[in-house]
Design an enzyme around this catalytic site. Structure first.
Site, PDB file in Angstrom:
ATOM      1  N   ASP A   1      -8.377   3.232   1.446  1.00 35.15           N
ATOM      2  CA  ASP A   1      -7.482   3.578   2.539  1.00 35.15           C
ATOM      3  C   ASP A   1      -8.317   4.054   3.735  1.00 35.15           C
ATOM      4  O   ASP A   1      -9.012   5.065   3.641  1.00 35.15           O
ATOM      5  CB  ASP A   1      -6.526   4.683   2.087  1.00 35.15           C
ATOM      6  CG  ASP A   1      -5.409   4.938   3.078  1.00 35.15           C
ATOM      7  OD1 ASP A   1      -5.505   4.471   4.241  1.00 35.15           O
ATOM      8  OD2 ASP A   1      -4.439   5.602   2.696  1.00 35.15           O
TER       9      ASP A   1
ATOM     10  N   CYS B   1       0.861  -1.181   0.000  1.00 35.71           N
ATOM     11  CA  CYS B   1       0.000   0.000   0.000  1.00 35.71           C
ATOM     12  C   CYS B   1       0.893   1.226   0.000  1.00 35.71           C
ATOM     13  O   CYS B   1       2.086   1.126  -0.299  1.00 35.71           O
ATOM     14  CB  CYS B   1      -0.993  -0.014   1.166  1.00 35.71           C
ATOM     15  SG  CYS B   1      -0.294   0.239   2.804  1.00 35.71           S
TER      16      CYS B   1
ATOM     17  N   ASN C   1       2.441   1.534   4.254  1.00 37.06           N
ATOM     18  CA  ASN C   1       2.715   0.282   4.965  1.00 37.06           C
ATOM     19  C   ASN C   1       2.369   0.394   6.450  1.00 37.06           C
ATOM     20  O   ASN C   1       3.046  -0.160   7.305  1.00 37.06           O
ATOM     21  CB  ASN C   1       4.168  -0.148   4.769  1.00 37.06           C
ATOM     22  CG  ASN C   1       4.460  -1.585   5.216  1.00 37.06           C
ATOM     23  OD1 ASN C   1       5.535  -1.850   5.733  1.00 37.06           O
ATOM     24  ND2 ASN C   1       3.542  -2.499   5.029  1.00 37.06           N
TER      25      ASN C   1
ATOM     26  N   CYS D   1      -1.434   0.747   7.294  1.00 34.07           N
ATOM     27  CA  CYS D   1      -2.853   0.390   7.450  1.00 34.07           C
ATOM     28  C   CYS D   1      -3.228  -0.873   6.682  1.00 34.07           C
ATOM     29  O   CYS D   1      -3.432  -1.930   7.262  1.00 34.07           O
ATOM     30  CB  CYS D   1      -3.756   1.542   7.013  1.00 34.07           C
ATOM     31  SG  CYS D   1      -3.640   3.021   8.046  1.00 34.07           S
ATOM     32  N   ARG D   2      -3.309  -0.756   5.364  1.00 33.96           N
ATOM     33  CA  ARG D   2      -3.836  -1.853   4.552  1.00 33.96           C
ATOM     34  C   ARG D   2      -2.860  -3.003   4.364  1.00 33.96           C
ATOM     35  O   ARG D   2      -3.219  -4.167   4.564  1.00 33.96           O
ATOM     36  CB  ARG D   2      -4.277  -1.321   3.186  1.00 33.96           C
ATOM     37  CG  ARG D   2      -5.417  -0.330   3.271  1.00 33.96           C
ATOM     38  CD  ARG D   2      -5.681   0.337   1.949  1.00 33.96           C
ATOM     39  NE  ARG D   2      -4.601   1.247   1.608  1.00 33.96           N
ATOM     40  CZ  ARG D   2      -4.494   1.916   0.466  1.00 33.96           C
ATOM     41  NH1 ARG D   2      -5.403   1.740  -0.480  1.00 33.96           N
ATOM     42  NH2 ARG D   2      -3.500   2.749   0.253  1.00 33.96           N
ATOM     43  N   SER D   3      -1.643  -2.707   3.952  1.00 35.32           N
ATOM     44  CA  SER D   3      -0.721  -3.812   3.661  1.00 35.32           C
ATOM     45  C   SER D   3      -0.317  -4.608   4.904  1.00 35.32           C
ATOM     46  O   SER D   3      -0.192  -5.832   4.812  1.00 35.32           O
ATOM     47  CB  SER D   3       0.493  -3.334   2.867  1.00 35.32           C
ATOM     48  OG  SER D   3       1.203  -2.319   3.521  1.00 35.32           O
TER      49      SER D   3
END
Length: 142
Positions: free
Chosen positions: A113, A3, A6, A8-10
């Site tokens: 996000d 993301c 690095n 939140c999402r990934s």
């Protein structure tokens, strides 16, 4: 799993995919990175840690890092969260073999996000979990 920052999402995607891979005895090594460098060396966002923990997954020991060229050599698949990440990673690819490794985690959809909305971490977790389950089914059908 890639993301922007690095945090939140990934990290969520790394934790979920590693958890599911371990549950299925796949022996996968899953990692995550960001296309940006703002959070290198930091832990994931506390809200991502909480969302993962709510589902029995601990991502608190992950360390944020930036995506690097050697990731193309180290990993068979590179899943990105949105079109900007896709473009940034594809711009780094040196050949068609590397380009072929890069895909959106959700096929043709993006993982939004959640950074600016606390209420989006749980829905984002669910999107990521569903995407990871679909990938496992695709790569390792029963």
């Amino acid at each position: 799993m890639v993301c922007l920052g690095n945090i939140c999402r990934s990290p969520l995607a790394e934790g979920v995919m590693q958890h599911l891979a371990d549950e299925n005895g796949l022996g996968w090594d899953v990692d995550s990175a960001g296309t940006g460098r703002w959070h290198i060396g930091e832990a994931p966002d506390r809200r991502s840690i909480r969302a993962a923990r709510n589902h029995g997954i601990d991502i608190s020991k992950q360390i944020c890092r930036q995506f690097k060229l050697t990731d193309f050599d180290e990993f068979d698949h590179i899943f990105v969260m949105d079109h900007n990440n896709l473009s940034d990673v594809l711009d780094m690819a040196r050949n068609e073999k590397q380009t072929a490794k890069v895909k959106l985690l959700l096929g043709d959809k993006v993982v939004p996000d959640p950074y600016y909305d606390d209420n989006q971490f749980e829905p984002v977790f669910e999107l990521i979990e569903n995407g990871c389950r679909d990938i496992i089914k695709e790569l390792h059908p029963l």
